[in-house]
Write an enzyme that holds these catalytic residues in place. Structure first.
Site, mmCIF file in Angstrom:
data_model
loop_
_atom_site.group_PDB
_atom_site.id
_atom_site.type_symbol
_atom_site.label_atom_id
_atom_site.label_comp_id
_atom_site.label_asym_id
_atom_site.label_seq_id
_atom_site.Cartn_x
_atom_site.Cartn_y
_atom_site.Cartn_z
ATOM 1 C CG ASP A 63 -2.054 0.954 1.112
ATOM 2 O OD1 ASP A 63 -3.211 0.507 1.040
ATOM 3 O OD2 ASP A 63 -1.799 2.192 1.083
ATOM 4 C CG ASN A 118 -11.892 -0.240 4.222
ATOM 5 O OD1 ASN A 118 -12.168 -0.657 5.339
ATOM 6 N ND2 ASN A 118 -10.755 0.372 3.959
ATOM 7 C CD GLN A 125 -14.912 -0.345 -2.041
ATOM 8 O OE1 GLN A 125 -16.008 -0.662 -1.571
ATOM 9 N NE2 GLN A 125 -14.386 -0.939 -3.095
ATOM 10 C CB SER A 126 -10.748 5.594 -1.175
ATOM 11 O OG SER A 126 -9.634 4.740 -1.057
ATOM 12 C CG HIS A 131 -8.762 -2.879 -2.186
ATOM 13 N ND1 HIS A 131 -9.757 -2.181 -2.846
ATOM 14 C CD2 HIS A 131 -8.503 -2.176 -1.060
ATOM 15 C CE1 HIS A 131 -10.070 -1.091 -2.155
ATOM 16 N NE2 HIS A 131 -9.332 -1.077 -1.063
ATOM 17 C CG HIS A 133 -6.791 -2.723 3.225
ATOM 18 N ND1 HIS A 133 -6.024 -1.590 3.042
ATOM 19 C CD2 HIS A 133 -8.008 -2.429 2.715
ATOM 20 C CE1 HIS A 133 -6.758 -0.658 2.438
ATOM 21 N NE2 HIS A 133 -7.965 -1.144 2.221
HETATM 22 P P1 5GP Z 1 -9.734 1.616 0.479
HETATM 23 O O1 5GP Z 1 -9.882 2.865 1.282
HETATM 24 O O2 5GP Z 1 -10.434 1.743 -0.862
HETATM 25 O O3 5GP Z 1 -10.133 0.366 1.227
HETATM 26 O O4 5GP Z 1 -8.191 1.446 0.235
HETATM 27 C C1 5GP Z 1 -7.525 1.850 -0.888
HETATM 28 C C2 5GP Z 1 -6.047 1.722 -0.560
HETATM 29 O O5 5GP Z 1 -5.324 1.856 -1.750
HETATM 30 C C3 5GP Z 1 -5.553 2.790 0.407
HETATM 31 O O6 5GP Z 1 -4.983 2.188 1.548
HETATM 32 C C4 5GP Z 1 -4.527 3.573 -0.411
HETATM 33 O O7 5GP Z 1 -3.410 3.971 0.339
HETATM 34 C C5 5GP Z 1 -4.148 2.566 -1.492
HETATM 35 N N1 5GP Z 1 -3.767 3.199 -2.745
HETATM 36 C C6 5GP Z 1 -4.444 4.165 -3.423
HETATM 37 N N2 5GP Z 1 -3.810 4.494 -4.545
HETATM 38 C C7 5GP Z 1 -2.704 3.701 -4.610
HETATM 39 C C8 5GP Z 1 -1.634 3.598 -5.545
HETATM 40 O O8 5GP Z 1 -1.575 4.272 -6.569
HETATM 41 N N3 5GP Z 1 -0.667 2.682 -5.267
HETATM 42 C C9 5GP Z 1 -0.688 1.898 -4.147
HETATM 43 N N4 5GP Z 1 0.305 1.035 -3.972
HETATM 44 N N5 5GP Z 1 -1.688 1.983 -3.241
HETATM 45 C C10 5GP Z 1 -2.676 2.874 -3.462
#
Ligand code: 5GP
Length: 146
Positions: A63, A118, A125-126, A131, A133
């Site tokens: 991440d 998430n 979730q962003s 995915h 984690h």
């Molecule tokens: P979410 O909030 O959707 O569960 O998690 C998305 C994750 O993707 C976050 O922890 C964020 O740091 C990671 N992330 C977002 N963009 C990138 C990227 O371009 N490269 C990597 N390696 N991680 C990313």
């Protein structure tokens, strides 16, 4: 009476503000569900990532904003936006990413690790590409943030 009128005005303003926020969130989700994500670009190698594992069905990479000493993501190569969008036909690939998460988790954080998914707005979730984690490498606390 005046107090009541003022209270009603304030209350309706809050309701309008809340419904605007809700509308913005729904618009974000609707567009996120339609569009490809940065993870598609990581899969196609258009964007680089610190890849730690790859096979024909999934990809694992660190991440970019690690929340612990070990924090990596395992994603399916096929697009499933959220866990809640998973259907019967996705069971095999989701089982596969769980297996890879477990294998890599044991290797990278032998004393234990946490798996987080998430889902949606309230789940924070962003990126709308499913995915896992995997977080560890140190003692974690419980309960997680709410
Ligand atoms: P979410 O909030 O959707 O569960 O998690 C998305 C994750 O993707 C976050 O922890 C964020 O740091 C990671 N992330 C977002 N963009 C990138 C990227 O371009 N490269 C990597 N390696 N991680 C990313």
């Amino acid at each position: 009476m005046l107090k009541l009128i003022n209270f009603t005005r304030k209350f309706s303003k809050t309701i309008i503000k809340l419904s605007e926020e809700e509308k913005a969130k729904s618009a974000f989700v609707a567009s996120a569900l339609k569009n490809t994500t940065i993870f598609d670009k990581i899969i196609s190698k258009e964007i680089s990532a610190d890849i730690i594992y790859e096979d024909s069905k999934c990809l694992a990479f660190n991440d970019i904003n690690a929340q612990a000493k070990v924090h990596f993501l395992v994603i399916p190569k096929c697009r499933i936006p959220r866990l809640e969008d998973m259907t019967e036909k996705d069971c095999e690939v989701v089982g596969h990413i769980m297996k890879i998460a477990s294998k890599l988790g044991k290797e990278r954080s032998p004393e234990g690790f946490r798996l987080v998914v998430n889902n949606g707005v309230h789940g924070c979730q962003s990126i709308y590409h499913l995915h896992l984690h995997i977080i560890g490498g140190q003692q974690l606390s419980w309960p997680p943030g709410v």
